[in-house]
Write an enzyme that holds these catalytic residues in place. Sequence first.
Site, short mmCIF file in Angstrom:
data_model
loop_
_atom_site.label_atom_id
_atom_site.label_comp_id
_atom_site.label_asym_id
_atom_site.label_seq_id
_atom_site.Cartn_x
_atom_site.Cartn_y
_atom_site.Cartn_z
N THR A 151 0.55 -1.43 -0.04
CA THR A 151 -0.20 -0.15 0.10
C THR A 151 0.90 1.33 -0.14
OG1 THR A 151 -1.10 -1.42 1.25
CG2 THR A 151 -1.97 1.06 0.96
N ARG A 159 -12.38 -8.73 -4.28
CA ARG A 159 -12.81 -7.80 -2.56
C ARG A 159 -12.22 -6.58 -2.44
NH1 ARG A 159 -7.09 -5.96 -0.35
NH2 ARG A 159 -7.30 -7.52 2.05
N VAL A 160 -12.44 -5.81 -1.06
CA VAL A 160 -12.12 -4.66 -1.31
C VAL A 160 -11.39 -4.55 0.08
CG1 VAL A 160 -13.37 -2.68 -0.30
CG2 VAL A 160 -14.33 -3.41 -1.74
N SER A 161 -10.10 -3.79 0.04
CA SER A 161 -8.68 -3.98 0.77
C SER A 161 -9.55 -2.36 1.88
CB SER A 161 -7.62 -2.94 -0.36
OG SER A 161 -8.31 -2.00 0.16
N ASP A 162 -8.92 -2.32 2.76
CA ASP A 162 -8.79 -1.45 3.97
C ASP A 162 -8.95 0.10 3.52
OD1 ASP A 162 -6.87 -0.70 5.67
OD2 ASP A 162 -6.56 -2.48 3.56
N THR A 166 -1.74 -0.17 6.53
CA THR A 166 -0.56 -1.08 5.52
C THR A 166 -0.88 -2.22 6.25
OG1 THR A 166 0.85 -1.25 4.25
CG2 THR A 166 1.37 -0.27 6.23
N GLY A 167 -0.89 -2.92 5.51
CA GLY A 167 -0.92 -4.67 6.25
C GLY A 167 -1.91 -5.23 5.33
N ILE A 168 -2.21 -6.75 5.82
CA ILE A 168 -3.63 -6.81 5.84
C ILE A 168 -4.12 -6.34 6.10
CG2 ILE A 168 -4.71 -10.56 5.89
CD1 ILE A 168 -2.12 -10.20 5.25
N GLY A 169 -5.50 -6.59 4.40
CA GLY A 169 -6.45 -5.44 5.02
C GLY A 169 -7.20 -5.75 5.78
#
Length: 321
Positions: A179, A207-210, A228-231
């Site tokens: 990100t 799929r929607v990220s954070d 940033t990282g695993i959404g």
Amino acid sequence: MSANQIQPKLIIHGGAGGHIKSEQGEAKVRQALHNIVTEVYELLSLGGSAVDAVVLGCQLLENQPTFNAGTGSVLQSDGQIRMSAALMDGAKQRFSGIINVSRVRHPIELAQYLQGEDDRVLSDYGAKELLRELNVPIYNPLVEIRLQEWMQERDENFDKSMAAVVAEEALVHEPRKGTIGVVALDNLGKVCAGTSTGGKGLERIGRVSDSAMPAGNYADAAAGVSCTGIGEDIMDECLAAKIVIRVTDGMSLPEAMNKSMTESRSRNRDLGAIALAADGTICWGKTSEVILAAYHDGEKIGDTINWNNQDLIGYSNHHSQ
């Protein structure tokens, strides 16, 4: 700088995850981040607004094929690139975002446009209509190394959960997260946060990220955060909003970051965040191995690229007055 103005501050990131494999890759990432911090801080030092600084920073990071946003974005499971971005103006406490948009160079520009609209978050079909309405030139953000990465993953039948956070010459295979984000404090004391991503790569279509949610990008008058990282981990923690609200409720930014990261680690989350408070404190935190961040504290540029100890947070709080 007049008496009622404060020293601008800036922090940016290019993702979080595992360590960069090569010294060459590390040098490339550091140079890219430092160059962007230099250019964006110049805008702030000349009186530019936090919003303009964040948009410029995100554009410059989206231009860098090294990072997973804009040019250099990862491919989803069907081989298509779908990008998301969000902008939050802390002074107005107004959020806007674009979700799973394709064929555009700067997703952050669409988020910026939506700041002035009644409907401030648009997804795939709506994003496509907005591109047409604004007459934005069609752009292909694909870079060769991301295509190679996708093809390798295809050959191994999608046994990897995520593409690489940084596009390096040697393809990397441990799960990574990519990100980009920018948080700025301008000389009027206003805070803004922006985040942009190509997603995690190889994910289920749609799929929607954070990154285009307040969980991953949030700001108010007191502070701003980009994650940033695993959404999914970031969403489960509602991380950006949680850190900002803790500052708004009276915690110092390092306290808020530390509490939020301690909670995240206790639940085995894999994530990182950058943040700025209106008092000029710059802060970063991670539960992942590294976070690729760089900042300008008003005097000098620093970065977190070699910060790989067990500390959950770091910060810089040169007085902003």
